[in-house]
Design a protein around this motif. Structure first.
Motif, mmCIF file in Angstrom:
data_model
loop_
_atom_site.group_PDB
_atom_site.id
_atom_site.type_symbol
_atom_site.label_atom_id
_atom_site.label_comp_id
_atom_site.label_asym_id
_atom_site.label_seq_id
_atom_site.Cartn_x
_atom_site.Cartn_y
_atom_site.Cartn_z
ATOM 1 N N ASP A 3 0.856 -1.092 -0.029
ATOM 2 C CA ASP A 3 -0.054 0.118 0.038
ATOM 3 C C ASP A 3 0.985 1.306 -0.075
ATOM 4 O O ASP A 3 1.506 1.663 1.068
ATOM 5 C CB ASP A 3 -1.073 0.035 1.282
ATOM 6 C CG ASP A 3 -1.543 1.436 1.429
ATOM 7 O OD1 ASP A 3 -1.748 1.891 0.266
ATOM 8 O OD2 ASP A 3 -2.396 1.489 2.497
ATOM 9 N N ASP B 165 -12.397 5.322 2.236
ATOM 10 C CA ASP B 165 -10.942 5.418 2.531
ATOM 11 C C ASP B 165 -10.658 6.988 2.328
ATOM 12 O O ASP B 165 -10.230 7.473 1.553
ATOM 13 C CB ASP B 165 -10.120 4.533 1.282
ATOM 14 C CG ASP B 165 -8.590 4.600 1.763
ATOM 15 O OD1 ASP B 165 -8.322 5.081 2.744
ATOM 16 O OD2 ASP B 165 -8.017 4.029 0.975
ATOM 17 N N GLN C 225 -7.198 1.186 -4.970
ATOM 18 C CA GLN C 225 -7.173 1.247 -3.316
ATOM 19 C C GLN C 225 -8.621 0.737 -2.900
ATOM 20 O O GLN C 225 -8.471 -0.068 -1.739
ATOM 21 C CB GLN C 225 -6.640 2.420 -3.044
ATOM 22 C CG GLN C 225 -5.282 2.573 -2.912
ATOM 23 C CD GLN C 225 -4.600 3.828 -2.843
ATOM 24 O OE1 GLN C 225 -5.272 4.728 -2.433
ATOM 25 N NE2 GLN C 225 -3.143 3.905 -2.880
HETATM 26 MG MG LIG Z 1 -4.374 5.118 1.704
#
Ligand SMILES: [Mg+2]
Ligand SMILES: Nc1ncnc2c1ncn2[C@@H]1O[C@H](COP(=O)(O)OP(=O)(O)OP(=O)(O)O)[C@@H](O)[C@H]1O
Length: 355
Positions: free
Chosen positions: A21, A167, A145
């Motif tokens: 990530d 997110d 993501q």
């Molecule tokens: Mg992030």
């Protein structure tokens, strides 16, 4: 084609698999059977005289705002995308090498699953792929993501039922509605943790005539930031008085920070409303019933779940360990790449289709 696939499968035996990530604020690396083995701030300190990297991660973050003139602490990602290509590459190479200590030695570079914000341009996505390749990956699989996050928290993404995930990271907030393995609606805005820090800096400058740094602003946000009023909280901060130029202390309350963040929080609420308003009715019905899931560091902003739930009249869940959800999702994908192939963006064609 079949022969190519056969060769691919054969070569895979000589590669490890890792999930990354690559975030504006933090970069996490996941390896099979071990979980998250690297979790470091996305900061690199560079000596401007020699061009050499002095520190990466936590050590570099501690230098932010405190470096002598010839050393600069750089955040190579801004607003969710790469702003300094070479430094990103060095940071990735270093973090991948650290993760390598947890893996068996293999002849070839690893296969890497890496997340990008939803809706970034072709050029931005390609930069992530190229930086990961240059950092030593043999093959790079790109995933959006929010999709990685949904997989990380084990939402039923392959089923004909709508899920909503928000997110809130450092650089971007990604709001997405997912059903049947695809992103049905999404919106990515450059209002997230960093913007809240900037809001706090400018509020304190305007109201108290004191200049504070980014690190202090972030600490205040975490300590006393709450978007709905609750028990009063306060903290003392130190900064430079704009008039005398000398250090000065002031007491800041949760209501100051609420006011400072107010504008950005409304932007976030409005964007969420826009996504809900354009979601097809059947899926909307699923979401009203199943609710919305918050991931990323911003999910921890006190009262945000309550505010969203009150505004949209639906259940809101702050997931366990929201800061690691995307990396865990990348990990789940790499453990079964064939099952998740349809959610990956891995070829040139896909990248241009994403434009
Ligand atoms: Mg992030
Ligand atoms: N308890 C907390 N309360 C409020 N904000 C928090 C808290 N903990 C972390 N944050 C914020 O979360 C942000 C980092 O979150 P995260 O690691 O998910 O971002 P990222 O993935 O690196 O960024 P992006 O996804 O935008 O590229 C920072 O802005 C940080 O200040």
């Amino acid at each position: 084609m079949e022969f190519k696939e056969y060769i691919e499968k054969f070569l895979n035996r000589f590669s490890n698999e890792i999930g990354i990530d690559l975030g504006t604020a933090n970069t996490l690396v996941y390896v099979r059977n071990k979980g998250i083995v690297v979790n470091e701030p996305s900061v690199v300190a560079v000596n401007q005289k020699t061009g050499q990297v002095v520190a990466i991660g936590t050590a570099a973050k501690e230098m932010l705002g405190r470096t002598p003139q010839h050393i600069t602490a750089i955040r190579p990602l801004v607003d969710g995308v790469i702003s300094d290509f070479e430094v990103t590459e060095e940071m990735l190479a270093y973090l991948m090498k650290r993760a390598g200590e947890f893996l068996p030695k293999k002849l070839l570079g690893p296969r890497v699953v890496v997340g990008i914000p939803a809706g970034v341009t072709n050029v931005e996505a390609r930069a992530v792929r190229d930086a990961t390749r240059n950092a030593g990956a043999r093959q790079v699989y790109i995933v959006e993501q929010p999709m990685a996050g949904a997989i990380g928290i084990r939402l039923p993404i392959h089923e004909p039922v709508g899920s909503m995930i928000v997110d809130i990271g450092g650089g971007t907030t990604d709001i997405a509605v997912i059903s049947l393995g695809g992103i049905v609606r999404s919106k990515s805005l450059r209002v997230a943790g960093d913007k809240l820090n900037a809001d706090i800096i400018s509020y304190i400058r305007n109201e108290f005539k004191i200049l504070i740094g980014e690190t202090t602003a972030e600490q205040v946000k975490i300590a006393v930031g709450a978007v709905v009023p609750g028990n009063p909280i306060e903290t003392t901060i130190r900064g430079r008085d704009l008039i005398t130029g000398l250090p000065r202390e002031v007491v800041i309350t949760d209501s100051d920070i609420r006011e400072a963040m107010g504008q950005s929080i409304s932007v976030l609420i409005d964007a969420t409303r826009e996504v809900l308003e354009t979601t097809p009715p059947e899926i909307l019905a699923d979401i009203m019933r199943r609710g919305m899931y918050l991931v990323g560091g911003g999910a921890l902003i006190k009262g945000l779940d309550e505010l969203l739930s009150h505004t949209f009249k639906l259940p809101v869940t702050v997931v366990d360990e929201p800061l690691t959800a995307i990396a865990r999702g990348a990990g789940i994908i790499l453990e079964d790449i064939d099952r998740y192939r349809s959610v990956l963006i891995h070829s040139e064609d896909d990248l241009s289709a994403n434009q």
